[in-house]
Design a protein around this motif. Structure first.
Motif, short mmCIF file in Angstrom:
data_model
loop_
_atom_site.label_atom_id
_atom_site.label_comp_id
_atom_site.label_asym_id
_atom_site.label_seq_id
_atom_site.Cartn_x
_atom_site.Cartn_y
_atom_site.Cartn_z
N ARG A 170 3.81 -5.97 1.51
CA ARG A 170 4.59 -5.72 0.30
C ARG A 170 5.71 -6.75 0.13
O ARG A 170 6.07 -7.10 -0.97
CB ARG A 170 5.26 -4.35 0.37
N ILE A 217 11.86 8.89 11.23
CA ILE A 217 10.39 8.73 11.26
C ILE A 217 9.87 8.87 12.70
O ILE A 217 8.81 9.42 12.96
CB ILE A 217 9.97 7.39 10.63
N LEU A 251 11.20 8.63 5.65
CA LEU A 251 10.06 7.98 5.00
C LEU A 251 10.28 6.47 5.04
O LEU A 251 11.42 6.03 5.17
CB LEU A 251 9.97 8.40 3.53
N TYR A 252 9.19 5.71 4.89
CA TYR A 252 9.32 4.25 4.78
C TYR A 252 9.67 3.92 3.32
O TYR A 252 8.82 4.06 2.43
CB TYR A 252 8.03 3.55 5.19
N GLU A 265 10.08 1.14 1.93
CA GLU A 265 9.41 -0.05 1.39
C GLU A 265 7.98 0.24 0.97
O GLU A 265 7.32 -0.62 0.39
CB GLU A 265 9.36 -1.18 2.43
N LEU A 266 7.48 1.44 1.32
CA LEU A 266 6.10 1.78 0.96
C LEU A 266 6.09 2.77 -0.21
O LEU A 266 7.11 3.41 -0.49
CB LEU A 266 5.38 2.40 2.16
N SER A 267 4.93 2.89 -0.83
CA SER A 267 4.82 3.83 -1.96
C SER A 267 4.68 5.26 -1.43
O SER A 267 4.43 5.46 -0.22
CB SER A 267 3.61 3.47 -2.80
N LEU A 301 7.24 2.80 -5.25
CA LEU A 301 7.88 2.70 -3.94
C LEU A 301 8.94 3.80 -3.78
O LEU A 301 9.61 4.16 -4.74
CB LEU A 301 8.56 1.34 -3.78
#
Lengths: 365, 310
Positions: free
Chosen positions: A14, A202, B85-86, B88-90, B129
């Motif tokens: 990304r 996480i 959560l990440y 940078e990710l969706s 994102l």
């Protein structure tokens, strides 16, 4: 392990800017610093003044250029002086009938080398003139040159295994130095993902899932290794196949790089164990890492760093040993037995750092 | 289904959780109420096996899980207080990651992602994102991530902290639906009394690491059956009048609120005329009064002497 690995890969897919920047930085630093070192050693401006300036310039240009390590080029006096003032050249030489003056803005190591060459030529010429007396100097010079084609005393320098002594190539050294230095940042920032995952929760979610702790660590660490190795490989391939650098036995170089990256991942893990937050890691790691190549002598000719304490500190990091090994392979055509020691030391640093690092991360509440 | 027996946790010399006994029946929705620092998060960290208890036991289906946490990990889904959560990710990629770490089979993973996105109402925004989401949307995906493996027990640690009312209602709706339609057992911790009143069949009230009361809402309210809450507005207020009211017979608690003065007293006492009399003596008029039915907030106040958000 694979879900963790893939998540890290997705993040970089990304936003690949950091990796690309590091690759470009490795190449640019090598080209800028590597070429500037070579250039300043090869071309020196000479000029003279007075009515017989042309004659004097031609005479010394011929004599000085007999030495192949530098090229002496006749230049207009104003231009030569301006080049030095503007920093385009480190040194120019004002040649006179039997004497010379160095025109420079600072006394740098490469100027010392140029001065040695010039002094040698002027000293020889003075001896020749003295020996010739009233005779023709050119005749005496050609007699000596003829005689020296088959001199009575010949010295041949060889290495311990009777091979020719290879010339140290600063360009290659800087290529390896910058690439291995910059990849330390890539590795560090990726390993720092463990702390980031811990801080944002996480990591705890992963602990509660079906993934084992070993898989969680290996996912992160394998990814850090792969991305570091990929970056280094890209840089080396560009230099080898696009820019035509001779990197020696390429497969051996890749093995050394792989061991170095394993070791460096472990050192980054040690930092992760010591530092509590990603921000702390970024600050401390980014401050400490640039010092390592300096104390390891990566940017300087071999043997420049002679302080025992600095050498000891440098030996604690994999970079010194990796540089030692890659330069032996690339410049001195070393074999496996010659690089075993640095490889073993790097692995040892890796095992110790990884053990201590993971232990500290796990003990942290 | 799940119970804790005399569960305690010490951090150095400090006792953070002190001998908690609680249980959850299958399909039940249980609230864990308490102010910040009451020990709620530490308790659920122990129940979810993230923290080892200093003493006591946690049992799942009658079997201790303190030494063998893998059994409870298969059964529970934990929604942490923070957005884990990440960014940078969706949303889709995050849920795929959590599905993969829970080893949701490849064939059903895609369907499950769409299912949980539907549940939290973010199906249309799955490709965006996380870092572009509002706080409420992030919290909804945070819940969705805990649902990927269809947990039998869902533990939510203050899932509505710092979000707008719409997102909060959406989250409460989702939790209610999970409990009522899907039969998921819910352990919901919060310091918002109204959320717990709305969602939970039973409530545990914690303070200073201890369970100070437990039971259904009716049971808890019965603690205050002998008490009465009066909200009074005066023409002017001063510390002196508050102190005077506090000294009246049968008054249990007095506090100044935005709406006036809140008084809890014994139900049978003729408290209102006593207040009017006390105010008149000070030359102050009672401009408005209201008799209130006690709420869980009043129960908490009664038990601890402070409000939930103190």
């Amino acid at each position: 392990m694979f879900p963790v690995f893939k998540a890290q890969l997705r993040k970089d897919k990304r936003n690949p800017v950091t990796i690309i920047l590091f690759i470009v930085a490795s190449i640019a630093a090598t080209l800028i610093f590597g070429n500037s070192t070579i250039e300043s050693n090869t071309e020196v401006a000479i000029f003279s003044s007075g009515p017989s300036a042309k004659e004097i310039e031609n005479k010394w240009e011929n004599l000085l250029n007999k030495n192949e390590s530098s090229t002496f080029v006749i230049t207009e006096e104003d231009k030569a002086r301006e080049d030095v003032i503007e920093g385009r050249r480190d040194v120019a030489i004002h040649v006179m009938e039997n004497d010379y003056r160095l025109v420079t803005s600072s006394y740098m190591p490469q100027i010392l080398l140029v001065e040695q060459q010039v002094q040698e030529v002027f000293r020889k010429e003075a001896q020749l003139v003295a020996a010739a007396g009233n005779e023709n100097t050119d005749e005496l010079r050609s007699d000596i040159e003829e005689y020296m084609e088959d001199p009575p005393l010949q010295v041949q320098t060889q290495t311990l295994n009777e091979a020719d002594v290879s010339k140290h190539d600063m360009g290659i050294q800087l290529l390896f130095g910058f690439t291995l230095f910059i990849v330390m940042f890539t590795i560090g920032f990726k390993v720092n993902g463990i702390t980031a995952d811990k801080v944002n929760g996480i990591w705890n979610r992963m602990i509660l899932s079906s993934v084992s702790k070993t898989s969680m660590y290996s996912g992160h660490l394998c990814y850090s290794f792969c991305i570091g190795f990929f970056q280094t490989l890209i840089v080396f391939l560009i230099f080898k196949y696009v820019m035509g650098y001779d990197l020696g036995n390429f497969s051996m170089i890749l093995v050394i790089v792989a061991v170095y990256i394993v070791s460096m991942v472990s050192v980054a893990m040690l930092f992760t164990g010591i530092l509590r937050t990603p921000e702390q890691f970024n600050m401390v790691f980014s401050s400490v890492i640039p010092i390592i190549p300096i104390i390891s002598g990566v940017y300087m000719p071999p043997g420049t760093i002679s302080n025992v304490f600095l050498q000891f500190i440098a030996d604690l990091f994999p970079l010194t040993h990796a540089m030692d090994a890659v330069l032996h392979v690339a410049i001195h055509d070393a074999g496996w037995s010659d690089i075993t020691l640095p490889l073993v030391i790097m692995l040892l640093i890796g095992v110790v750092s990884m053990g201590v690092g993971i232990n500290m991360v796990e003990r942290r509440k | 289904m799940l119970e804790t027996i005399n569960l305690s946790k010490n951090f150095k010399d400090k006792k953070v959780v002190d001998g908690i006994d609680m249980y959850l029946e299958q399909g039940e929705s249980v609230g864990l109420l308490g102010p910040n620092g009451a020990g709620k998060s530490t308790t659920i960290s122990m129940i979810s096996s993230l923290l080892k208890p200093t003493s006591g036991d946690i049992k799942l289906g009658g079997k201790s899980i303190v030494r063998n946490p893998s059994e409870i990990r298969d059964v529970i889904g934990v929604v942490p207080q923070e957005i884990a959560l990440y960014e940078e990710l969706s949303a889709y990629e995050n849920l795929k990651f959590f599905g993969e770490i829970y080893k949701v089979k490849k064939g059903v993973l895609e369907n499950r992602i769409q299912e949980v996105l539907e549940m939290v109402g973010l199906k249309e925004r799955q490709k965006e994102l996380i870092k572009t989401f509002s706080g409420g949307m992030k919290r909804r995906i945070n819940i969705a991530a805990a649902l990927m493996h269809k947990p039998q027990v869902l533990i939510l640690d203050e899932p509505t902290v710092g979000i707008d009312p719409q997102s909060r209602n959406r989250i409460l709706e989702t939790v209610r639906e999970l409990n009522e339609s899907h039969g998921t057992t819910v352990l919901y911790t919060s310091h918002y009394m109204e959320e717990v009143e709305q969602l939970c069949n039973r409530v545990y009230i914690m303070d200073h690491g201890k369970v100070i009361a437990s039971g259904s809402k009716t049971e808890l309210l019965s603690i205050l059956s002998s008490e009465l809450t009066v909200q009074v507005q005066l023409s002017e207020t001063s510390d002196h009048i508050i102190d005077t009211i506090r000294l009246l017979d049968h008054v249990r608690h007095v506090e100044e609120t935005n709406e006036g003065i809140r008084i809890i007293s014994k139900r049978d006492a003729n408290i209102l005329s006593a207040i009017v009399l006390a105010a008149e003596k000070e030359g102050i008029q009672v401009t408005h009064y209201q008799m209130e039915t006690p709420s869980l907030e009043d129960v908490f106040l009664h038990l601890t002497g402070k409000t939930l958000r103190d």
